[in-house]
Design an enzyme around this catalytic site. Structure first.
Site, PDB file in Angstrom:
ATOM      1  NE  ARG A  40      -2.607  -0.438   3.433  1.00  0.00           N
ATOM      2  CZ  ARG A  40      -3.613   0.200   4.437  1.00  0.00           C
ATOM      3  NH1 ARG A  40      -4.842   0.245   4.136  1.00  0.00           N
ATOM      4  NH2 ARG A  40      -3.209   0.114   5.590  1.00  0.00           N
ATOM      5  CG  ASP A  41       3.689   4.387   1.473  1.00  0.00           C
ATOM      6  OD1 ASP A  41       3.293   5.360   0.436  1.00  0.00           O
ATOM      7  OD2 ASP A  41       4.415   4.883   2.378  1.00  0.00           O
ATOM      8  CB  ILE A  42       4.781   0.428  -4.095  1.00  0.00           C
ATOM      9  CG1 ILE A  42       4.741  -1.013  -3.581  1.00  0.00           C
ATOM     10  CG2 ILE A  42       6.103   0.460  -5.127  1.00  0.00           C
ATOM     11  CD1 ILE A  42       6.038  -1.468  -2.840  1.00  0.00           C
ATOM     12  CB  THR A  92       2.783   7.808  -1.231  1.00  0.00           C
ATOM     13  OG1 THR A  92       3.171   7.356  -0.036  1.00  0.00           O
ATOM     14  CG2 THR A  92       3.355   9.005  -1.486  1.00  0.00           C
TER      15      THR A  92
END
Length: 240
Positions: A40-42, A92
């Protein structure tokens, strides 16, 4: 050195190197997804290009602080940590999947969308979309069609198949993206034969930029802009 800092300092990266980074990131994501984890935050700042012994360009995917598990999704437990709920958006802004931006239930293809944003940034030196506010970023990821990365590069420098893969990763509908990280890795493996990036290439690049050995270890990280690249948690107002 993280990929954000790498591109910030040295500019867009060679196609072969980007393909190599993506393939290794796929290995990490495939393993995570197999265990029921969604990152969920690549983003570029969470992908590190390392030296491991004598091996150059060893890629690590870090910061699983926003990971979501299959158990969280299936349990529908509002008290579960890091559970994505309706209207609860975590991620992000400049690398967030459309379904993530709209607070939908997620699967691993949200990470693949974000990996497409990473590839776009590494190839062009620019984010897929630009905006002044987080809300504008979310709206663009949900609605706007991205410019082909080749339009932000010198003509004829981007392999058409790599561009096709990046744009598939950035598809609004998750069904239009590769079905899994393994599937994406297989597509990239074929392309890597045409755009190879060898250990000799990686070592030569490091030597040319003076970041071998201790210099690499001492590299100072460039902190991302807080609004654009730091993870946020949003609770949008209900529609009237």
């Amino acid at each position: 050195i993280d990929l954000h800092t790498l591109v910030y300092r040295y500019g867009p990266q060679p196609e072969g190197r980007v393909i190599s980074v993506l393939r290794q990131a796929c290995d990490s994501l495939a393993e995570a997804h197999d265990h029921g984890f969604i990152h969920r935050d690549i983003k570029p700042a969470n992908i590190f290009v390392c030296r491991l012994g004598h091996r150059y360009d060893h890629v690590k995917v870090l910061d699983f602080g926003l990971v979501l598990t299959d158990a969280d999704v299936l349990a529908h437990n509002p008290d579960a940590p890091r559970l994505t709920r309706t209207g609860h958006i975590t991620g992000t802004p400049n690398s967030i999947a459309p379904e993530q931006a709209s607070g939908q239930v997620l699967d691993g293809r949200a990470d693949l969308y974000a990996l497409g944003c990473v590839a776009y940034f590494a190839l062009t030196g620019t984010d897929v979309f630009t905006a002044d506010t987080t809300v504008q970023y979310l709206a663009k990821h949900m609605r706007d069609v991205p410019d082909p990365p080749s339009t932000r590069m010198r003509p004829g420098t981007l392999h058409p198949e790599l561009e096709r893969i990046v744009l598939r990763l950035l598809a609004k509908a998750r069904d239009d993206r590769p079905a899994s990280a393994q599937d994406l890795a297989r597509e990239l493996e074929v392309l890597a034969a045409e755009r190879p990036w060898t250990q000799a290439d990686a070592r030569a690049w490091a030597d040319a930029h003076g970041i071998t050995g201790p210099e690499l270890e001492r590299a100072v990280r460039v902190e991302p802009d807080a609004l654009k690249t730091d993870a946020v948690r949003l609770f949008p107002q209900r529609e009237a």
